[in-house]
Design an enzyme around this catalytic site. Structure first.
Site: not given
Length: 322
Positions: A163, A259, A289
């Site tokens: 991320s 996501d 995610h």
């Protein structure tokens, strides 16, 4: 195997359904609906509950570097020259810590047999941009400092991040490859990376509710991290929009279906390939995610950690493009 999710209409993998149902049963509120202090506490608890268990290693040591912390996970029984994994945690530059990704870093060290160095960079909004990337640059230089207090004789590094941590790893890989005398960075692993803070890709419109991380959450993270006057297309903010140099290290880019970051991650993998980098790209339908910080509950997450470890073990500077 995926099945349609009645709440969001998105496909959900069978082994991911329990974690998603638990999230919704607790209220189903995405991260951005909480105050910063509370969301950090929730993220800590969620990672502890859903993450990998702590693999036993030969040594685990914490160090202070300037204004931030690092943690060295060393699975080896004897010292000597070694490649090292430099890990940057996710959390939108706002949350996340050494604790949230401890199980993941331990597992990577155990599977690769290599030291893993986790970077606990300063968080926004207390420390907005460029604090996180400045700490990351410092950590890379610190890793390669001869005779450093970390006690490692580093031959090369693999940059890994999930991320926001994937954004930091991507920026470092670009900046290092563009230097006249680059450090020996052997590879980069970008796990559902956040690489375009203009937030203009179509997947932002597809994932807007029903998951902990939705489009509005990304906007909240970005607003906390980036001062208002900052150019969000700058290379150390949006590496997907950067002019990519030659000799980028081989990359393993992973995206997940549920996501908002899907399209920018896929697009960045393609951009790396067009720039001449060796790229492995893997997309995981039906997953959301945060898969790797839920790898203690979701079997596919644990499998992906094994695949990442195998990629790291197979990455050497000789495989970089000439």
């Amino acid at each position: 195997m995926t099945q349609p999710d009645l709440f969001s209409g998105r496909p959900v993998a069978a082994d991911a359904a329990e974690v998603l149902e638990k999230f919704r049963a607790s209220g189903g509120r995405p991260f951005h609906t909480y105050p910063v202090r509370e969301v950090r506490e929730l993220y800590e608890r969620g990672c502890a509950s859903n993450g990998l268990s702590g693999d036993a290693l030969s040594s685990v040591s914490d160090f202070t570097v300037d204004d931030f912390q690092t943690r060295v996970y060393d699975p080896r029984v004897s010292s000597g020259p070694t490649p090292v994994v430099l890990f940057f945690h996710g959390g939108g530059w706002v949350m996340g810590s050494l604790s949230t990704h401890d199980g993941l870093c331990r597992r990577l060290a155990a599977l690769t047999g290599l030291p893993v160095v986790a970077v606990d960079y300063r968080l926004a909004p207390e420390h907005p941009y460029p604090a996180a990337i400045e700490d990351s640059r410092t950590a890379l230089d610190w890793l390669f400092t001869p005779g450093g207090v970390h006690g490692l004789d580093v031959t090369e590094a693999v940059l890994v991040g999930d991320s926001a941590g994937g954004q930091l790893a991507a920026v470092l890989a670009i900046e290092n490859a563009g230097m006249a005398d680059p450090l020996p960075v052997a590879a980069q692993v970008l796990i559902y990376p956040m690489v375009d803070l203009t937030m203009s890709s179509p997947s932002y419109a597809r994932v807007t509710e029903g998951f902990p991380l939705v489009a509005e959450t990304i906007a909240w993270f970005a607003d906390l991290y980036l001062p208002g006057a900052v150019d969000r297309a700058a290379p150390d903010i949006s590496p997907a929009l950067a002019s990519l140099p030659a000799r980028l290290p081989p990359a393993f880019v992973i995206t997940v279906d549920n996501d908002p970051l899907l399209d920018e991650g896929a697009g960045y993998a393609a951009a790396l390939a067009r720039a001449g980098a060796e790229v492995r790209y893997q997309h995981l339908p039906g997953y959301a995610h945060g898969l790797l910080t839920s790898a203690g509950r979701i079997g596919r997450g644990a499998q992906m950690v094994e695949e990442i470890a195998a990629f790291i073990c197979n990455s050497r500077l000789e495989s970089a493009p000439a």
